[in-house]
Design a protein around this motif. Structure first.
Motif, PDB file in Angstrom:
ATOM      1  N   ALA A   5       0.831  -1.336  -0.107  1.00  0.00           N
ATOM      2  CA  ALA A   5       0.073  -0.082  -0.085  1.00  0.00           C
ATOM      3  C   ALA A   5       0.772   1.215  -0.122  1.00  0.00           C
ATOM      4  O   ALA A   5       0.349   2.404  -0.421  1.00  0.00           O
ATOM      5  CB  ALA A   5      -0.992  -0.022   1.334  1.00  0.00           C
ATOM      6  N   VAL A  10       5.723   0.302  -9.215  1.00  0.00           N
ATOM      7  CA  VAL A  10       4.856  -0.768  -9.881  1.00  0.00           C
ATOM      8  C   VAL A  10       5.722  -2.147 -10.278  1.00  0.00           C
ATOM      9  O   VAL A  10       5.318  -2.954 -10.122  1.00  0.00           O
ATOM     10  CB  VAL A  10       4.037  -0.231 -10.960  1.00  0.00           C
ATOM     11  N   ARG A  47      -3.447  -2.611  -7.848  1.00  0.00           N
ATOM     12  CA  ARG A  47      -2.587  -1.505  -7.802  1.00  0.00           C
ATOM     13  C   ARG A  47      -1.624  -1.589  -9.319  1.00  0.00           C
ATOM     14  O   ARG A  47      -1.095  -0.651  -9.595  1.00  0.00           O
ATOM     15  CB  ARG A  47      -1.691  -1.626  -6.616  1.00  0.00           C
ATOM     16  N   GLY A  51      -1.357   1.260 -12.051  1.00  0.00           N
ATOM     17  CA  GLY A  51      -0.262   2.021 -12.179  1.00  0.00           C
ATOM     18  C   GLY A  51       0.718   1.519 -13.378  1.00  0.00           C
ATOM     19  O   GLY A  51       1.748   2.607 -13.653  1.00  0.00           O
TER      20      GLY A  51
END
Length: 248
Positions: A5, A10, A47, A51
């Motif tokens: 988090a 990435v 995520r 990204g």
């Protein structure tokens, strides 16, 4: 989950996807709770998808080569788990990376196109159009060569089975000026040199106009005696008693 988090890289998150997918698929020595691990995996995938496009916007050659490996690894991991993201979300991101107007590194665009091809998301016609665009006269030869490397790196089988795509590459190479060819020949040699010798021979045979030999296949009938021997062997392997009436 807490580390993911707060990690803005990435690439780091993509590196975590593979071992997490392996642990989910096969378990680990710690006996980690699969449901909890699955929740972490899902969060990291979200995520990564959010990204990935910005992360590929400006990469040098070394970073692009590393990202190409990560793109392939993520696709493999999603396929291993039959994750929902492999059907819609990840292909949508790959389509953005493959977009000829995005002006990203040729390696990235080429590999994204190959992954869409291998997953069956893009049909052969779509892939050939993208290939033609990447190798058009308006594209710098070095960018086109990088696209070819990204698409073909590791395997030339796709060119053996797709003669139209092979023709696109052949016509592009034939259209290069001497200076342009000299500028990209080392890159192309590295790409094609990594193919298996049999693949290179088949590609040369196709380019020289030779017909690919195909086996006649199997006949319509079944040899009962030979099939009987096969069934006996299978029964031995499975621990099934052999009886006199074993027939195909």
């Amino acid at each position: 989950a807490d580390r993911a988090a707060t990690d803005p890289d990435v690439g780091h998150l993509m590196d975590v996807v593979v071992p997490l997918a392996t642990a989910l698929r096969y378990g680990d020595v710690r006996g980690t709770d699969a449901a909890a691990l699955g929740g972490v995996f899902d969060g990291i995938v979200v995520r990564v998808l959010a990204g990935l496009v910005p992360a590929c916007a400006s990469l040098d050659d070394d970073a692009a080569a590393r990202m190409v490996e990560r793109l392939t690894a993520v696709q493999t991991s999603l396929a291993m788990l039959d994750h929902d993201a492999r059907r819609t979300a990840y292909p949508a991101v790959l389509a953005q990376l493959a977009d000829r107007h995005a002006m990203r590194h040729g390696l990235i665009s080429g590999r994204a196109t190959r992954l869409l091809h291998d997953a069956g998301t893009w049909d052969a016609g779509h892939v050939e159009r993208r290939f033609s665009q990447a190798l058009s006269a308006g594209t710098p030869p070095a960018v086109g060569a990088s696209f070819v490397e990204g698409f073909l790196a590791g395997s030339g089988t796709v060119l053996v089975h797709d003669v139209d795509l092979l023709g696109v590459v052949d016509r592009w190479l034939s259209s290069l000026t001497i200076d342009s060819f000299d500028a990209v020949v080392a890159l192309l040699r590295r790409t094609f040199g990594a193919f298996e010798p049999a693949e290179r021979r088949q590609i040369m045979n196709l380019l020289m106009g030779g017909a690919t030999r195909r086996s006649a296949g199997f006949g319509a009938g079944v040899d009962a005696d030979r099939a009987h021997d096969v069934l006996v062997t299978v029964r031995h392997l499975l621990g099934i008693p052999i009886t006199a009436d074993v027939r195909p």
